[in-house]
Design an enzyme around this catalytic site. Sequence first.
Site, mmCIF file in Angstrom:
data_model
loop_
_atom_site.group_PDB
_atom_site.id
_atom_site.type_symbol
_atom_site.label_atom_id
_atom_site.label_comp_id
_atom_site.label_asym_id
_atom_site.label_seq_id
_atom_site.Cartn_x
_atom_site.Cartn_y
_atom_site.Cartn_z
ATOM 1 N N ASP A 66 4.672 4.603 -22.010
ATOM 2 C CA ASP A 66 4.781 5.667 -22.634
ATOM 3 C C ASP A 66 4.324 5.845 -24.048
ATOM 4 O O ASP A 66 4.761 5.142 -24.979
ATOM 5 C CB ASP A 66 6.469 6.532 -22.490
ATOM 6 C CG ASP A 66 5.912 7.852 -22.896
ATOM 7 O OD1 ASP A 66 6.376 8.759 -21.715
ATOM 8 O OD2 ASP A 66 5.872 8.587 -23.824
ATOM 9 N N ASN A 104 11.828 14.290 -14.737
ATOM 10 C CA ASN A 104 11.759 15.888 -15.034
ATOM 11 C C ASN A 104 11.004 16.720 -14.004
ATOM 12 O O ASN A 104 9.792 16.359 -13.726
ATOM 13 C CB ASN A 104 11.326 16.111 -16.468
ATOM 14 C CG ASN A 104 12.000 15.192 -17.612
ATOM 15 O OD1 ASN A 104 13.235 15.024 -17.536
ATOM 16 N ND2 ASN A 104 11.372 14.495 -18.373
ATOM 17 N N GLY A 130 12.298 20.193 -18.212
ATOM 18 C CA GLY A 130 11.575 19.477 -19.188
ATOM 19 C C GLY A 130 10.184 18.895 -19.053
ATOM 20 O O GLY A 130 9.618 17.963 -19.789
ATOM 21 N N HIS A 184 6.248 11.711 -12.136
ATOM 22 C CA HIS A 184 6.191 10.319 -12.722
ATOM 23 C C HIS A 184 7.691 10.307 -13.069
ATOM 24 O O HIS A 184 8.471 10.950 -13.342
ATOM 25 C CB HIS A 184 5.613 10.380 -14.140
ATOM 26 C CG HIS A 184 6.026 11.592 -14.968
ATOM 27 N ND1 HIS A 184 5.355 12.835 -14.771
ATOM 28 C CD2 HIS A 184 6.768 11.629 -16.094
ATOM 29 C CE1 HIS A 184 5.961 13.559 -15.653
ATOM 30 N NE2 HIS A 184 6.651 12.913 -16.525
#
Length: 116
Positions: free
Chosen positions: A33, A89, A95, A102
């Site tokens: 990330d 999410n 969110g 993912h």
Amino acid sequence: MSETTDTIFGKIARKEIPADIVYEDNLAIAFKDVNPQAPVHILVIPKQPIAKLADVESQDHALLGHLLLTAKRVADQVGLTNGYRIVINNGPEGGQTVYHLHLHILGGRQMGWPPG
Ligand code: 5GP
């Protein structure tokens, strides 16, 4: 953020933009990330552009299993022996900001509960 047919993750899967890739096979790709929320923060995505968990159908069950197994495999690969958290999410109140399904792998610190 709104849903679109293509996203930054689609571009990463097609190698059109760079990412720090830690695992790849014919169905999935895992990469770090860009804005990590833990010492280890890796995303696992299907190469197939499914926007969100709510969009999957019964025929996707093998792919979903593969994504979870991939998350476990990557967590093992990066040495998360004391545990980790997997997060998906879904949608605005979940969110979600990137509309390409993912799984987040978060680890390397003690997780809190409940999540924010
Ligand atoms: P979401 O909020 O949709 O569950 O998670 C999207 C994640 O994608 C966020 O943690 C965000 O930091 C990450 N992200 C957004 N754009 C990029 C990018 O271009 N590259 C990488 N590696 N991660 C990204």
